[in-house]
Design a protein around this motif. Structure first.
Motif, PDB file in Angstrom:
ATOM      1  N   LYS A  33      -4.526 -18.124   3.625  1.00 28.64           N
ATOM      2  CA  LYS A  33      -4.586 -19.094   4.865  1.00 28.64           C
ATOM      3  C   LYS A  33      -4.385 -18.587   6.129  1.00 28.64           C
ATOM      4  CE  LYS A  33      -1.918 -22.620   6.027  1.00 28.64           C
ATOM      5  NZ  LYS A  33      -1.091 -23.670   5.569  1.00 28.64           N
ATOM      6  N   TYR A  34      -2.944 -17.999   5.972  1.00 26.98           N
ATOM      7  CA  TYR A  34      -2.488 -17.163   7.377  1.00 26.98           C
ATOM      8  C   TYR A  34      -3.237 -16.218   7.675  1.00 26.98           C
ATOM      9  CZ  TYR A  34       1.713 -20.208   6.949  1.00 26.98           C
ATOM     10  OH  TYR A  34       2.599 -21.043   6.944  1.00 26.98           O
ATOM     11  N   PHE A  35      -3.627 -15.132   6.776  1.00 29.19           N
ATOM     12  CA  PHE A  35      -4.339 -14.034   6.937  1.00 29.19           C
ATOM     13  C   PHE A  35      -5.919 -14.002   7.712  1.00 29.19           C
ATOM     14  CE2 PHE A  35      -7.072 -10.287   6.065  1.00 29.19           C
ATOM     15  CZ  PHE A  35      -6.346  -9.356   6.656  1.00 29.19           C
ATOM     16  N   PHE A  36      -6.407 -15.368   6.905  1.00 28.40           N
ATOM     17  CA  PHE A  36      -7.827 -15.357   7.384  1.00 28.40           C
ATOM     18  C   PHE A  36      -7.917 -16.277   8.876  1.00 28.40           C
ATOM     19  CE2 PHE A  36      -8.736 -14.308   2.756  1.00 28.40           C
ATOM     20  CZ  PHE A  36      -9.820 -13.089   3.325  1.00 28.40           C
TER      21      PHE A  36
ATOM     22  N   SER B  15      -7.095   1.516   2.850  1.00 28.63           N
ATOM     23  CA  SER B  15      -7.765   1.884   3.836  1.00 28.63           C
ATOM     24  C   SER B  15      -7.875   1.098   5.207  1.00 28.63           C
ATOM     25  CB  SER B  15      -9.226   2.369   3.443  1.00 28.63           C
ATOM     26  OG  SER B  15      -9.713   1.034   3.038  1.00 28.63           O
ATOM     27  N   VAL B  16      -7.306  -0.053   4.999  1.00 31.29           N
ATOM     28  CA  VAL B  16      -7.462  -0.856   6.449  1.00 31.29           C
ATOM     29  C   VAL B  16      -6.423  -0.329   7.546  1.00 31.29           C
ATOM     30  CG1 VAL B  16      -8.163  -2.888   5.202  1.00 31.29           C
ATOM     31  CG2 VAL B  16      -5.599  -2.436   5.557  1.00 31.29           C
ATOM     32  N   SER B  17      -6.726  -0.689   8.974  1.00 31.65           N
ATOM     33  CA  SER B  17      -5.891  -0.263   9.877  1.00 31.65           C
ATOM     34  C   SER B  17      -4.488  -0.645   9.797  1.00 31.65           C
ATOM     35  CB  SER B  17      -6.545  -0.601  11.094  1.00 31.65           C
ATOM     36  OG  SER B  17      -6.060  -2.173  11.256  1.00 31.65           O
ATOM     37  N   ALA B  18      -3.559  -0.118  10.632  1.00 32.46           N
ATOM     38  CA  ALA B  18      -2.064  -0.316  10.578  1.00 32.46           C
ATOM     39  C   ALA B  18      -1.912  -1.743  11.103  1.00 32.46           C
ATOM     40  CB  ALA B  18      -1.371   0.545  11.515  1.00 32.46           C
ATOM     41  N   GLY B  19      -2.775  -2.088  11.967  1.00 36.63           N
ATOM     42  CA  GLY B  19      -2.459  -3.751  12.692  1.00 36.63           C
ATOM     43  C   GLY B  19      -2.887  -4.583  11.508  1.00 36.63           C
ATOM     44  N   GLU B  20      -3.971  -4.296  10.897  1.00 37.43           N
ATOM     45  CA  GLU B  20      -4.494  -5.201   9.533  1.00 37.43           C
ATOM     46  C   GLU B  20      -3.567  -5.196   8.584  1.00 37.43           C
ATOM     47  OE1 GLU B  20      -9.146  -4.793  10.569  1.00 37.43           O
ATOM     48  OE2 GLU B  20      -8.205  -3.302   9.166  1.00 37.43           O
ATOM     49  N   ARG B  21      -2.850  -4.224   8.140  1.00 38.56           N
ATOM     50  CA  ARG B  21      -2.094  -4.101   7.144  1.00 38.56           C
ATOM     51  C   ARG B  21      -0.418  -4.842   7.707  1.00 38.56           C
ATOM     52  NH1 ARG B  21      -3.423   0.733   5.345  1.00 38.56           N
ATOM     53  NH2 ARG B  21      -2.050   1.944   6.537  1.00 38.56           N
ATOM     54  N   GLU B  22      -0.209  -4.708   8.904  1.00 39.57           N
ATOM     55  CA  GLU B  22       0.754  -5.331   9.276  1.00 39.57           C
ATOM     56  C   GLU B  22       0.780  -6.888   9.451  1.00 39.57           C
ATOM     57  OE1 GLU B  22       2.378  -3.642  12.866  1.00 39.57           O
ATOM     58  OE2 GLU B  22       3.547  -5.539  13.512  1.00 39.57           O
ATOM     59  N   LEU B  23      -0.691  -7.254   9.599  1.00 44.73           N
ATOM     60  CA  LEU B  23      -0.935  -8.801   9.819  1.00 44.73           C
ATOM     61  C   LEU B  23      -0.834  -9.454   8.213  1.00 44.73           C
ATOM     62  CD1 LEU B  23      -2.189 -10.987  11.346  1.00 44.73           C
ATOM     63  CD2 LEU B  23      -4.501 -10.370  10.730  1.00 44.73           C
ATOM     64  N   LEU B  24      -1.295  -8.437   7.393  1.00 41.70           N
ATOM     65  CA  LEU B  24      -1.183  -8.927   5.913  1.00 41.70           C
ATOM     66  C   LEU B  24       0.299  -9.084   5.513  1.00 41.70           C
ATOM     67  CD1 LEU B  24      -2.719  -9.477   3.391  1.00 41.70           C
ATOM     68  CD2 LEU B  24      -2.754  -7.124   2.852  1.00 41.70           C
TER      69      LEU B  24
ATOM     70  N   PHE C  52       2.009 -12.414   4.426  1.00 41.01           N
ATOM     71  CA  PHE C  52       2.639 -12.414   3.079  1.00 41.01           C
ATOM     72  C   PHE C  52       4.078 -13.014   3.509  1.00 41.01           C
ATOM     73  CE2 PHE C  52       5.257 -10.836  -0.345  1.00 41.01           C
ATOM     74  CZ  PHE C  52       4.477 -11.320  -1.391  1.00 41.01           C
ATOM     75  N   THR C  53       4.788 -12.564   4.212  1.00 44.99           N
ATOM     76  CA  THR C  53       5.884 -13.148   4.555  1.00 44.99           C
ATOM     77  C   THR C  53       6.092 -14.331   5.025  1.00 44.99           C
ATOM     78  OG1 THR C  53       6.704 -10.948   5.307  1.00 44.99           O
ATOM     79  CG2 THR C  53       8.234 -12.674   6.092  1.00 44.99           C
TER      80      THR C  53
END
Lengths: 65, 654
Positions: B520-523, B556-565, B569-570
């Motif tokens: 929910k948060y990520f999308f 393989s996603v960008s640092a920003g996308e990984r940080e967002l995930l 998650f947090t």
């Protein structure tokens, strides 16, 4: 400490999984609260035994019914 | 809980500072801007030091410096004592104040040496009656565990530089442990359940001492219960595996609709290539053979007209009987030598001799040419035979060459056809899908077979268990005192079962909720809406980010996308597990490109509406892309600077 400090979902889960066994439900909630109020208490065994005896009397009646 | 303010005295760069985290009804966002070395990260370290007694984000430079502020060290006389203190003023979710305070005492021994004299950690809180209670040591530590347990602090106080590695560093076990801690499930498992089991064991020992037969029957029942439970678990696991396999097979079937079986096609292509090479080799062999024959028969073929003509002449001569039967020259020689006719036995007269000599001379001439013709006749017939053979051989080889050429063309066409079928598809991905489907088909079949066997075993185990239970019940009925003890055991066992079931269900529900909330948060927050299709969190908290093409793309996603995930998650972890604590992020956009910084600033604003958010930026990080969103949104803004002598940090409210 009030009941609010226990995760509500734990209490709901205990109620649900006790399957209408109110004695068992109350016993578990009481010892969970005891754990939250006195974590690491050295006297836990006495407390647990007393609570088992207390609730067992009610449970025996409940069971017989 | 919410952190209201942090007070630092003589801690590293901070001589005396109080940071108050302001809140507005619509937002709870505070940020602090400071260049490197002004103490942003040490503010995070101060929080950790106060609560847990360590400084996990300490830089190499800071590691070489004393905990006690340098200016204070300089201004302290030898032999004098000084104190470092960090206080974290917080409010419980009930709105009651609670203060965590750690103090450390030092003595200046000489100009170079400062001796650490000891630590004090205390927690001050208000009880239900409104009295202020102060606890220290273990009791104080327990309050920290209720605030933010040490094992999961990285989910609350984290470093943006390391956030990129969040999923690498935060092992699945850590996450599972975190969920246990945050949801208070450890209270059930590690305290209530463990202690109930201790009580059961104690009563069982007591009952066993009273009746050895019961002890025996109970041991048997326990053993059977264990076997039954183990089988039940195996059956459950087996059914789960079948279900997973079926779902996965369906998923892959959906993916593979109208998609060519690239593996099969590639195998076919590979067979065709093998055949192509073999056929080409055969063709070359035949062509060589043909060349060899041409070379072998070349001379004969070049003289073919002459051979034919000579043969015709011989045939004609034979037909005209121009090729006489050969006259024996030695016989005539012998006639002349003996001077007697070997036919009539008469001596040769002059005329006869002359006639015989003339004949000899003629025979000599005619025999030479005839002999030559006769000598030529056989080789010529052989040559003619060879040419006939040559025609047969060449005809056969030419036919073979033609067959091979046709096959090569056909193979080439088939290969092109296969290439056309596979064109435009990601072969590696499709091959992987086919392989994965085959893997799950195997898994399903294996587990279906296993399930059949396990069901039979389970039935037998159930029968055995019922028998053991009956045996035990019969023994217990014999003694009233023992019966009471077993009633106690039954009660505790029932309670233990309820606690265990609650824990298991909650764990499963929590995982499901964390997965749903993370999605929910990520999308909601992700800026590339069409790139990702799903987030899967496995039972052991392995996280997969699924690309719209169907593969896991977390690596393989960008640092920003990984940080967002990580942030999603947090937030999900906090929300789904029913635990609320602030989030502190040091250098939140350090690893994020300018384009995505703006998106991330929006995300952080969103986050701050849900929970207390405190951010530490460098001025470079706090670019226009960030400030245009955060300036108006933040409920508190600070700037950190160093004093002229660089010994003390100064905090200014912006």
């Amino acid at each position: 400490m009030s009941i609010g400090k226990i995760n509500k979902r734990i209490l709901d889960g205990i109620r649900e999984n006790s399957e209408d066994d109110k004695v068992l439900e109350n016993f578990l909630i009481e010892i969970i609260l005891e754990e939250a109020n006195h974590p690491g208490a050295w006297w836990w065994k006495e407390t647990y035994k007393k609570k088992v005896d207390k609730y067992l009397k009610e449970w025996e009646g409940f069971d017989e019914n | 809980m919410r952190i209201e303010r942090v007070v630092l005295r003589n801690y590293r760069q901070f001589q005396k500072i109080m940071v108050s985290f302001h809140k507005r009804p619509d937002t709870d966002l505070n940020y602090i801007i400071g260049t490197n070395g002004t103490g942003k990260t040490n503010l995070l370290n101060a929080l950790n030091w106060c609560l847990y007694g360590d400084e996990p984000h300490l830089s190499k430079d800071s590691q070489r410096l004393p905990l006690l502020n340098l200016r204070v060290v300089e201004r302290t006389d030898i032999g004098q004592e000084r104190e470092v203190a960090v206080e974290v003023w917080a409010k419980t979710f009930q709105g009651k104040p609670i203060t965590f305070c750690r103090k450390s005492k030092f003595r200046k021994q000489d100009e170079r040496e400062i001796t650490h004299l000891g630590n004090v950690f205390e927690v001050m809180y208000e009880d239900d009656r409104g009295n202020t209670i102060i606890v220290t040591d273990d009791a104080a530590g327990m309050w920290v565990e209720r605030f933010v347990p040490k094992s999961i602090r990285e989910f609350f106080f984290f470093d943006g530089e390391r956030l990129d590695n969040y999923f690498k560093e935060a092992t699945r076990q850590n996450i599972r442990h975190a969920v246990f801690q945050i949801s208070q499930l450890d209270l059930l498992e590690n305290r209530v359940e463990r202690k109930l089991q201790d009580i059961i064991d104690e009563i069982t020992r007591e009952a066993g001492r009273m009746s050895p037969k019961i002890k025996e029957a109970r041991a048997k029942l326990k053993q059977d219960q264990g076997s039954f439970k183990e089988l039940e678990t195996r059956v459950g696991e087996c059914l789960k595996q079948i279900e997973i396999a079926k779902n996965m097979i369906n998923d892959y079937n959906d993916k593979l609709i109208d998609v060519p079986d690239v593996e099969d096609l590639e195998n076919k292509k590979s067979s065709l290539e093998f055949e192509f090479n073999n056929t080409r080799e055969l063709l070359l062999k035949k062509e060589n053979e043909k060349n060899k024959i041409l070379l072998e028969y070349g001379t004969i073929l070049m003289l073919w007209d002459a051979i034919k003509k000579a043969n015709e002449i011989i045939i004609e001569k034979r037909q005209n009987q121009e090729i006489p039967p050969p006259i024996n020259k030695s016989y005539i020689d012998e006639l002349l030598q003996n001077d007697i006719c070997s036919v009539c036995g008469r001596q040769l007269d002059d005329d006869s001799r002359k006639q015989v000599q003339k004949l000899l001379s003629e025979v000599e001439h005619s025999s030479e040419s005839n002999n030559r013709f006769v000598q030529m006749e056989y080789p010529l017939s052989e040559y003619i035979k060879m040419v006939t053979e040559y025609e047969d051989k060449v005809s056969m080889i030419t036919r073979d060459i033609s067959i091979h050429n046709k096959r090569l063309t056909s193979i080439e066409n088939d290969k092109n056809q296969i290439d056309k079928q596979m064109a435009g598809y990601d072969k590696e991905l499709i091959r992987n899908w086919y392989q994965e489907r085959a893997k799950y088909e195997n898994l399903r079949d294996e587990n279906q077979q296993l399930f059949g066997r396990l069901e039979l075993m389970l039935k037998n185990a159930r029968d055995e268990l019922e028998k053991s239970q009956k045996d035990l019940d019969n023994e217990i009925k014999k003694d009233k005192k023992v019966k009471h003890l077993y009633k106690k055991i039954s009660f505790c066992e029932r309670a233990l079962k309820v606690a265990g079931t609650t824990r298991d269900k909650m764990m499963q529900e929590t995982r499901d909720r964390i997965e749903a909330e993370t999605k929910k948060y990520f999308f909601k927050l992700v800026w590339k809406k069409e790139t990702f299709s799903n987030i899967i969190i496995s039972d052991d908290y392995g996280i997969s980010l699924i690309h719209t093409m169907g593969y896991d793309c977390l690596g393989s996603v960008s640092a920003g996308e990984r940080e967002l995930l990580a942030l999603s998650f947090t937030l999900a972890l906090h929300h789904a597990s029913g635990f609320d604590a602030p989030i502190f992020i040091d250098t939140p956009v350090a690893r994020i490109s300018d384009v995505n910084r703006e998106n991330f600033a929006k995300v952080l604003c969103e986050v701050s509406t849900l929970k207390q958010t405190v951010l530490f930026f460098t001025p470079d990080e706090y670019s226009f892309a960030i400030s245009r969103y955060l300036d108006g949104r933040a409920s508190g803004r600070y700037q950190l600077k160093l004093s002229e002598d660089e010994r003390v940090a100064i905090l200014e409210e912006l």
